[in-house]
Design a protein around this motif. Sequence first.
Motif, mmCIF file in Angstrom:
data_model
loop_
_atom_site.group_PDB
_atom_site.id
_atom_site.type_symbol
_atom_site.label_atom_id
_atom_site.label_comp_id
_atom_site.label_asym_id
_atom_site.label_seq_id
_atom_site.Cartn_x
_atom_site.Cartn_y
_atom_site.Cartn_z
ATOM 1 N N CYS A 109 -1.185 -3.373 -7.288
ATOM 2 C CA CYS A 109 -2.228 -2.546 -7.884
ATOM 3 C C CYS A 109 -2.321 -2.798 -9.376
ATOM 4 O O CYS A 109 -3.399 -2.819 -9.941
ATOM 5 C CB CYS A 109 -1.920 -1.076 -7.624
ATOM 6 N N ARG A 110 -1.175 -2.999 -10.014
ATOM 7 C CA ARG A 110 -1.219 -3.248 -11.450
ATOM 8 C C ARG A 110 -1.935 -4.551 -11.738
ATOM 9 O O ARG A 110 -2.751 -4.647 -12.637
ATOM 10 C CB ARG A 110 0.193 -3.300 -12.031
ATOM 11 N N SER B 27 3.712 -2.777 -3.510
ATOM 12 C CA SER B 27 2.547 -1.897 -3.444
ATOM 13 C C SER B 27 2.130 -1.454 -4.841
ATOM 14 O O SER B 27 0.943 -1.325 -5.133
ATOM 15 C CB SER B 27 2.866 -0.663 -2.588
ATOM 16 N N PHE B 28 3.088 -1.210 -5.682
ATOM 17 C CA PHE B 28 2.761 -0.813 -7.053
ATOM 18 C C PHE B 28 2.362 -2.030 -7.889
ATOM 19 O O PHE B 28 1.405 -1.982 -8.645
ATOM 20 C CB PHE B 28 3.945 -0.088 -7.693
ATOM 21 N N MET C 287 12.193 -0.884 -0.255
ATOM 22 C CA MET C 287 12.085 -0.850 -1.707
ATOM 23 C C MET C 287 11.300 -2.053 -2.213
ATOM 24 O O MET C 287 10.505 -1.938 -3.155
ATOM 25 C CB MET C 287 13.479 -0.818 -2.348
ATOM 26 N N THR C 288 11.507 -3.184 -1.589
ATOM 27 C CA THR C 288 10.746 -4.377 -1.967
ATOM 28 C C THR C 288 9.258 -4.139 -1.744
ATOM 29 O O THR C 288 8.429 -4.445 -2.602
ATOM 30 C CB THR C 288 11.218 -5.581 -1.136
ATOM 31 N N ARG C 289 8.957 -3.556 -0.606
ATOM 32 C CA ARG C 289 7.552 -3.295 -0.296
ATOM 33 C C ARG C 289 6.975 -2.261 -1.263
ATOM 34 O O ARG C 289 5.812 -2.361 -1.671
ATOM 35 C CB ARG C 289 7.446 -2.801 1.157
ATOM 36 N N LEU C 290 7.769 -1.286 -1.621
ATOM 37 C CA LEU C 290 7.293 -0.279 -2.574
ATOM 38 C C LEU C 290 6.911 -0.939 -3.886
ATOM 39 O O LEU C 290 5.840 -0.682 -4.453
ATOM 40 C CB LEU C 290 8.394 0.767 -2.809
ATOM 41 N N ARG C 291 7.775 -1.803 -4.367
ATOM 42 C CA ARG C 291 7.482 -2.495 -5.625
ATOM 43 C C ARG C 291 6.218 -3.333 -5.495
ATOM 44 O O ARG C 291 5.396 -3.385 -6.406
ATOM 45 C CB ARG C 291 8.659 -3.385 -6.019
ATOM 46 N N ARG D 170 -5.472 -4.078 -11.417
ATOM 47 C CA ARG D 170 -6.031 -3.263 -12.470
ATOM 48 C C ARG D 170 -6.298 -4.082 -13.737
ATOM 49 O O ARG D 170 -7.041 -3.693 -14.615
ATOM 50 C CB ARG D 170 -5.084 -2.116 -12.788
ATOM 51 N N LEU E 281 9.410 -11.220 -13.491
ATOM 52 C CA LEU E 281 10.452 -10.863 -12.527
ATOM 53 C C LEU E 281 11.166 -9.583 -12.940
ATOM 54 O O LEU E 281 11.537 -8.766 -12.099
ATOM 55 C CB LEU E 281 11.460 -12.007 -12.397
ATOM 56 N N ALA F 299 9.800 -7.264 -14.536
ATOM 57 C CA ALA F 299 8.793 -6.197 -14.466
ATOM 58 C C ALA F 299 8.805 -5.350 -15.734
ATOM 59 O O ALA F 299 8.662 -4.125 -15.685
ATOM 60 C CB ALA F 299 8.989 -5.318 -13.231
ATOM 61 N N VAL F 300 9.003 -6.013 -16.874
ATOM 62 C CA VAL F 300 8.892 -5.322 -18.163
ATOM 63 C C VAL F 300 8.053 -6.183 -19.098
ATOM 64 O O VAL F 300 7.789 -7.354 -18.813
ATOM 65 C CB VAL F 300 10.275 -5.073 -18.820
#
Lengths: 149, 149
Positions: free
Chosen positions: A142-143, A138-139, A132-136, A146, A57, A59-60
């Motif tokens: 992908c992670r 989207s990234f 901003m939620t959608r941006l996170r 990956r 949550l 993201a670290v």
Amino acid sequence: MAAQRHYDELARQLSAVGAVKRDMARILPHDCPAGSAAVLTLLARYGEMRMSRLAELLAVDMSVTSRHVAHVADRGWIERHPDPADRRSRILRLTDEGRAQIAELNVRTTQLLADRLAGWSDDEVSQLITLMTRLRESFGDCRTTRTPA
Amino acid sequence: MAAQRHYDELARQLSAVGAVKRDMARILPHDCPAGSAAVLTLLARYGEMRMSRLAELLAVDMSVTSRHVAHVADRGWIERHPDPADRRSRILRLTDEGRAQIAELNVRTTQLLADRLAGWSDDEVSQLITLMTRLRESFGDCRTTRTPA
DNA sequence: TATTGTTATACTCTATAACTATA
DNA sequence: TATAGTTATAGAGTATAACAATA
């Protein structure tokens, strides 16, 4: 193409949004930096959880999570209970002192945002949150993609 | 009231957007961290300028700006010329090497964003940019107001 | 005196890698 | 062997304060 210019501009806005974050960090209590506040806020919102879930949550990396958690635990704002189902894990739970700290954080955050966002409509704030939620996502997606194995 | 919940959520999104920034930072060349990239990008966009103007655009303290600028100057990406009109000031100007570095940065950034934002329309990207820009202005204006003297 | 910029210092946040304990 | 979590270490970014040079 046009997208190129958009991308540059988005990169610039992401870089510059740090100033907003720092402005918000300045109002925090001295013994509760942004990392600690994030831990408390997430536990308040989602309830007790394990370290790994909190790291996700936040993201670290979990090593970072561990340090933030140690900080708030040292101050008595959370408790760490061993998970009976898996003794490697630790369940994190807010204490009453933690909830009091969150209340203080909410007061300060609300005051600041009410001042800064005075000219914003509810709809505009919602739109920004949605994007901003959608941006996170989207990234983040992908992670995840990956690191499949 | 409803705004309270919006504020909490906005604070959370601001906190979590750091993961997006770190994802973008990871693709940078080893000798060109985010601070350096921001200096180069701003000089490319707005042309030569003084330290104080750059600090304002970066939205960080001038001491921080000074360090970033020293880093890119050490690598020959910019030149610092004394301002004939005010010899306390220094005019910052991109070199050809700096422009080459920017071209490399643009390639990497565009590649990454094209991948991450594959599902986004141009309009959605524009909307996000617009709202983030306005957010920064809402905070920046208040800071200016707060330091009038 | 005031302003522009630099440097020294200290603090926060982060990731990588080595490690412990448990599964 | 693999996983959950901790700790040591290193690096980036930032602000404050003291300082130098110029206005």
